[in-house]
Design a protein around this motif. Structure first.
Motif, PDB file in Angstrom:
ATOM      1  N   HIS A  17     -55.489   8.999 -20.642  1.00  0.00           N
ATOM      2  CA  HIS A  17     -54.763   9.575 -21.797  1.00  0.00           C
ATOM      3  C   HIS A  17     -55.741  10.689 -22.259  1.00  0.00           C
ATOM      4  N   ARG A  18     -55.473  11.871 -22.299  1.00  0.00           N
ATOM      5  CA  ARG A  18     -56.446  12.876 -22.833  1.00  0.00           C
ATOM      6  C   ARG A  18     -57.765  12.938 -21.879  1.00  0.00           C
ATOM      7  N   ASN A  19     -57.480  12.734 -20.707  1.00  0.00           N
ATOM      8  CA  ASN A  19     -58.430  12.926 -19.432  1.00  0.00           C
ATOM      9  C   ASN A  19     -59.529  11.726 -19.449  1.00  0.00           C
ATOM     10  N   ARG A  20     -59.081  10.688 -20.491  1.00  0.00           N
ATOM     11  CA  ARG A  20     -60.028   9.639 -20.312  1.00  0.00           C
ATOM     12  C   ARG A  20     -59.556   8.217 -19.630  1.00  0.00           C
TER      13      ARG A  20
ATOM     14  N   GLN B 259     -63.536  16.493 -26.348  1.00  0.00           N
ATOM     15  CA  GLN B 259     -62.392  17.038 -26.086  1.00  0.00           C
ATOM     16  C   GLN B 259     -62.158  18.458 -26.367  1.00  0.00           C
TER      17      GLN B 259
ATOM     18  N   THR C 214     -66.095  16.779 -22.649  1.00  0.00           N
ATOM     19  CA  THR C 214     -65.291  15.544 -22.669  1.00  0.00           C
ATOM     20  C   THR C 214     -65.129  14.548 -23.888  1.00  0.00           C
TER      21      THR C 214
ATOM     22  N   ILE D  46     -60.961  19.173 -14.933  1.00  0.00           N
ATOM     23  CA  ILE D  46     -60.303  19.219 -16.069  1.00  0.00           C
ATOM     24  C   ILE D  46     -60.277  20.857 -16.528  1.00  0.00           C
TER      25      ILE D  46
ATOM     26  N   ARG E 230     -49.109   8.169 -16.053  1.00  0.00           N
ATOM     27  CA  ARG E 230     -50.349   8.149 -16.774  1.00  0.00           C
ATOM     28  C   ARG E 230     -51.014   6.541 -16.998  1.00  0.00           C
TER      29      ARG E 230
ATOM     30  N   GLN F  50     -56.845  23.260 -16.292  1.00  0.00           N
ATOM     31  CA  GLN F  50     -56.353  23.935 -17.695  1.00  0.00           C
ATOM     32  C   GLN F  50     -56.314  25.385 -17.387  1.00  0.00           C
TER      33      GLN F  50
ATOM     34  N   ASP G 282     -54.436  18.147 -22.059  1.00  0.00           N
ATOM     35  CA  ASP G 282     -54.316  16.844 -21.418  1.00  0.00           C
ATOM     36  C   ASP G 282     -53.632  16.950 -20.059  1.00  0.00           C
TER      37      ASP G 282
ATOM     38  N   ASP H  51     -53.805  13.097 -14.525  1.00  0.00           N
ATOM     39  CA  ASP H  51     -52.855  11.941 -14.272  1.00  0.00           C
ATOM     40  C   ASP H  51     -53.687  10.875 -13.803  1.00  0.00           C
TER      41      ASP H  51
END
Length: 378
Positions: A298-301, A124, A121, A20, A274, A24, A140, A143
């Motif tokens: 979604h949102r790295n989860r 967030q 995480t 992540i 996603r 980013q 975010d 994928d």
């Protein structure tokens, strides 16, 4: 003077937490430290980064004792004079992070610079330590493909292709009827799934014709007439039913619930790329196949969804397998949802609670969209 930046991260079983911040902050050069136990995990992370054109180096890091770790950290620091070093403290043990922090401080004795970040995480956010301590909101960035690759899996097939989407759209009204009104149909779903499974597994066209123990009535008869009018099956109001094709039989055997989930996801809840349904994945190193009815990122989860339509004879086993897959593919921040057109027993619900798997069954299947919206907002 701008110093050349190198990101140093520690390979871990929770590789998404490493990936992540690299995504980013657009890390162009990454050194991955791998302990003997984490070589496989390091290889997965390196594979994703190299596919994106980043410069990646894997370095062995012996974690057998504090003295050995301190010596190795100093060796690494000697190669980094004049660099801006960003140490990712998310992976590894506390002793490893402390040894690296102390060793890499030698960079600042010369012309280099050291910053430390930690990817949180659950909350967030990304926390930065050092001369300019701060907290950034986590972007975010991951994928579905990245989430799987970084854990060592690749997609072999799914229902994102146009033919599958068009087929699902052509019978969407039937699918939504069954899902939104699952509580009304009750045990009829089990009878229908049993006949459809026999038809789907049959070797000849004659096998597509099956017979109920008694003619469907009430709400079930209304559904059968709709399916007949759509050309999905032939039914004259009696016990006998003929499925239009093996594919259609597979749909009534359970595929409709997967399509129900897919229709809800394609309604704008989740960004393209996603999510997917009917996923077939293979582990990169062992070629071990797995199937997932639906998966959302979604949102790295990640959220894994298992769908069942017939009588639940091995629900506890299915829930256990779902929990295991969640851990393998999504790690500690992953979620799992078991969707059953049939009600499930209290002991199954208890087992699901133990494994931290959410359950929507019977009439609650119609609550899928509110449940998804709640998960997306967490």
């Amino acid at each position: 003077m701008t110093l050349p930046v190198v990101h140093i991260c520690i390979a871990t079983g929770q590789n998404a937490a490493n990936l992540i911040p690299l995504e980013q902050y657009d890390a162009r050069e990454v050194w991955i430290l791998q302990t003997p136990a984490m070589r496989h995990s390091a290889a997965n992370l390196a594979m994703v980064l190299k596919r994106e054109g980043r410069v990646v180096e894997r370095l062995d890091f012996d974690d057998s004792s504090p003295g050995v770790m301190a010596h190795r950290a100093t060796e690494i620091a000697e190669r980094l004079d004049g660099r801006h070093v960003i140490l990712h403290a998310t992976g590894g043990t506390k002793l490893m992070v402390l040894a690296l922090r102390d060793g890499l401080r030698y960079v600042e004795a010369g012309e280099g610079r050291l910053d430390i970040l930690y990817a949180e995480t659950q909350r967030q956010q990304i926390d930065w330590l050092g001369a300019e301590a701060r907290t950034d909101a986590m972007a975010d960035v991951l994928d579905l493909r990245q989430m799987l690759l970084v854990q060592g899996y690749r997609i072999e097939g799914d229902n994102r292709h146009a033919a599958a989407q068009q087929r699902a759209a052509s019978r969407a009204d039937i699918t939504r009827d069954m899902g939104d009104n699952a509580g009304r149909y009750g045990k009829f779903f089990s009878s229908l799934a049993t006949l459809a499974s026999r038809a789907a597994e049959g070797a000849s066209e004659r096998d597509r014709t099956q017979a109920f123990h008694y003619a469907p009535g009430g709400q079930s008869a209304v559904l059968m007439r709709k399916a007949h009018d759509k050309g999905l099956l032939q039914w004259d109001g009696e016990e006998t039913v003929t499925f239009a094709s093996q594919e259609t039989a597979q749909y009534f055997a359970g595929g409709w619930l997967e399509e129900f989930v897919l229709l809800k996801l394609t309604g704008g809840l989740v960004r393209p790329g996603r999510f997917s349904s009917n996923l077939r994945i293979l582990s990169v190193d062992k070629n071990v196949p797995n199937e997932i009815d639906a998966m959302v990122v979604h949102r790295n989860r990640a959220l894994l969804i298992e769908c069942k339509t017939g009588r639940q004879t091995k629900a506890q086993d299915a829930i256990y397998k779902l929990a295991q897959l969640r851990q393998q593919l999504a790690g500690s921040v992953g979620s799992a949802l078991y969707v059953s057109a049939q009600p499930v027993d209290d002991n199954v619900l208890q087992r699901a609670t133990e494994y931290k798997v959410d359950v929507l069954c019977g009439a609650d299947v119609g609550r899928l969209v509110p449940w998804l919206k709640d998960w997306l907002a967490r």
